[in-house]
Scaffold this active site. Structure first.
Site, PDB file in Angstrom:
ATOM      1  N   ASP A 207      16.495  31.802  16.088  1.00 41.25           N
ATOM      2  CA  ASP A 207      15.100  32.050  15.700  1.00 41.25           C
ATOM      3  C   ASP A 207      15.040  32.774  14.345  1.00 41.25           C
ATOM      4  O   ASP A 207      13.959  33.052  13.826  1.00 41.25           O
ATOM      5  CB  ASP A 207      14.317  32.790  16.801  1.00 41.25           C
ATOM      6  N   SER A 208      16.220  33.004  13.745  1.00 39.18           N
ATOM      7  CA  SER A 208      16.265  33.473  12.355  1.00 39.18           C
ATOM      8  C   SER A 208      15.572  32.458  11.450  1.00 39.18           C
ATOM      9  O   SER A 208      15.232  32.776  10.304  1.00 39.18           O
ATOM     10  CB  SER A 208      17.718  33.689  11.909  1.00 39.18           C
TER      11      SER A 208
ATOM     12  N   ASP B 191      18.059  29.328  20.647  1.00 41.25           N
ATOM     13  CA  ASP B 191      17.441  30.620  20.961  1.00 41.25           C
ATOM     14  C   ASP B 191      16.132  30.430  21.715  1.00 41.25           C
ATOM     15  O   ASP B 191      15.297  29.606  21.308  1.00 41.25           O
ATOM     16  CB  ASP B 191      17.095  31.352  19.647  1.00 41.25           C
TER      17      ASP B 191
ATOM     18  N   LYS C 179      20.028  30.868  24.415  1.00 37.83           N
ATOM     19  CA  LYS C 179      20.423  32.265  24.174  1.00 37.83           C
ATOM     20  C   LYS C 179      19.201  33.165  24.351  1.00 37.83           C
ATOM     21  O   LYS C 179      18.118  32.856  23.855  1.00 37.83           O
ATOM     22  CB  LYS C 179      21.025  32.421  22.770  1.00 37.83           C
TER      23      LYS C 179
ATOM     24  N   GLU D 268      17.919  37.385  24.258  1.00 40.39           N
ATOM     25  CA  GLU D 268      18.268  38.732  23.786  1.00 40.39           C
ATOM     26  C   GLU D 268      18.080  39.751  24.897  1.00 40.39           C
ATOM     27  O   GLU D 268      17.013  39.807  25.527  1.00 40.39           O
ATOM     28  CB  GLU D 268      17.387  39.122  22.590  1.00 40.39           C
TER      29      GLU D 268
ATOM     30  N   GLU E 282      25.473  41.911  17.922  1.00 42.60           N
ATOM     31  CA  GLU E 282      24.905  42.034  16.576  1.00 42.60           C
ATOM     32  C   GLU E 282      24.893  43.488  16.124  1.00 42.60           C
ATOM     33  O   GLU E 282      24.343  44.370  16.800  1.00 42.60           O
ATOM     34  CB  GLU E 282      23.469  41.458  16.548  1.00 42.60           C
TER      35      GLU E 282
HETATM   36  O1  KIV Z   1      18.623  33.977  15.195  1.00 41.25           O
HETATM   37  C1  KIV Z   1      19.810  33.872  14.870  1.00 41.25           C
HETATM   38  O2  KIV Z   1      20.175  33.141  13.939  1.00 41.25           O
HETATM   39  C2  KIV Z   1      20.793  34.633  15.639  1.00 41.25           C
HETATM   40  C3  KIV Z   1      22.169  34.816  15.086  1.00 41.25           C
HETATM   41  C4  KIV Z   1      22.204  35.280  13.715  1.00 41.25           C
HETATM   42  C5  KIV Z   1      23.034  35.566  15.998  1.00 41.25           C
HETATM   43  O3  KIV Z   1      20.477  35.087  16.694  1.00 41.25           O
END
Ligand code: KIV
Length: 257
Positions: free
Chosen positions: A41-42, A80, A109, A111, A176
């Site tokens: 989600d970056s 994510d 994934k 958090e 992280e």
């Molecule tokens: O959102 C993302 O790209 C991430 C990674 C950088 C671990 O969670």
């Protein structure tokens, strides 16, 4: 399941390479070098200039993941779950199923540790593979981003959460911005792999945002190493195109019908 096993059996043997992708063409290239492709989600900050990943929607994650899936053949594809899509057991299951069905990814994934363990347990019970994420948690972090595990309380919390995630069946955990000694201890204690981002060489693998390491996303984060300046090459190509258009060298007969 085979792909997941291929990742977990790398622990204590070979380092795991994980990279983010948000679209097909770059995913195709990443797939040649990575073990895990993560639709992170970056993408909210990298592509949409959002100030926080909290603004990323499920639809955005699904659309980018569908594109990435077209470029991924051999790597494990992880997506994510965005903020607020796994608040309750019901929403976590409904949204994880939607992500898996629509994107055909291999895992999701989430958090967090203890706070989201009920949701994680339910997903795994429903045969959905889950990757954990501990340490700095961008979806819920308040104020300035800080590293984690610097005092004994934080270190214990991280270790407890990591053990809890493992016990409940996650296949790997992203760490992280976890301090070197704590990341090392967690990695040694767990039988599943840790994937570090700003968490030292002691993790079983490393992940970075591809746009950061290639130098197309400007960032000053300490853990980012710019492995190349891709912007320079993009500029060279764009400059050539604009010059040839203006000087009428492009399109030539060869490029015209
Ligand atoms: O959102 C993302 O790209 C991430 C990674 C950088 C671990 O969670």
């Amino acid at each position: 399941m085979k792909k997941i096993q291929n990742i977990t059996k790398k622990k204590n043997k070979t380092k795991i390479v994980c990279l983010t992708a948000y679209s097909k063409n770059i995913a195709e290239e990443i797939d040649k070098y990575a073990d895990i492709v993560l639709v992170g989600d970056s993408l909210g900050s990298v592509l949409y200039n959002y100030t926080t990943t909290r603004k990323v929607s499920l639809t955005e994650m699904i659309n980018h993941s569908k594109s990435v899936k077209m470029g991924v053949k051999k790597s494990l594809l992880v997506v994510d779950m965005p903020y607020k899509t796994y608040d309750t057991n019901n929403s976590a299951l409904k949204n994880a199923k939607k992500i898996i069905q629509e994107t055909k990814c291999d895992a999701v994934k989430l958090e967090g540790g203890k706070k989201v363990i009920k949701q994680i347990r339910l997903l795994i019970k429903n045969k959905i593979s889950v990757m954990g994420h501990l340490g700095l948690l961008p979806q819920t972090a308040k104020g300035k981003f800080k590293s984690k595990g610097k005092n004994s309380r934080e270190a214990k919390q991280l270790m407890d959460d990591a053990m809890l995630l493992q016990k409940n069946g996650v296949f790997a955990i992203v760490l992280e911005c976890v301090s070197t000694s704590v990341a090392k201890q967690i990695t040694q204690k767990l039988s599943i792999p840790t994937i570090g981002i700003g968490s030292s060489v002691h993790c079983d693998g490393q992940v970075l945002v591809t746009d950061d390491l290639l130098g197309i996303n400007d960032t000053k984060i300490r853990f980012v190493k710019k492995f190349m300046n891709l912007k320079k090459y993009i500029n060279l190509g764009l400059k050539k195109f604009s010059q040839e258009v203006r000087s009428k060298r492009y399109p030539s007969k060869k490029h015209s019908y």
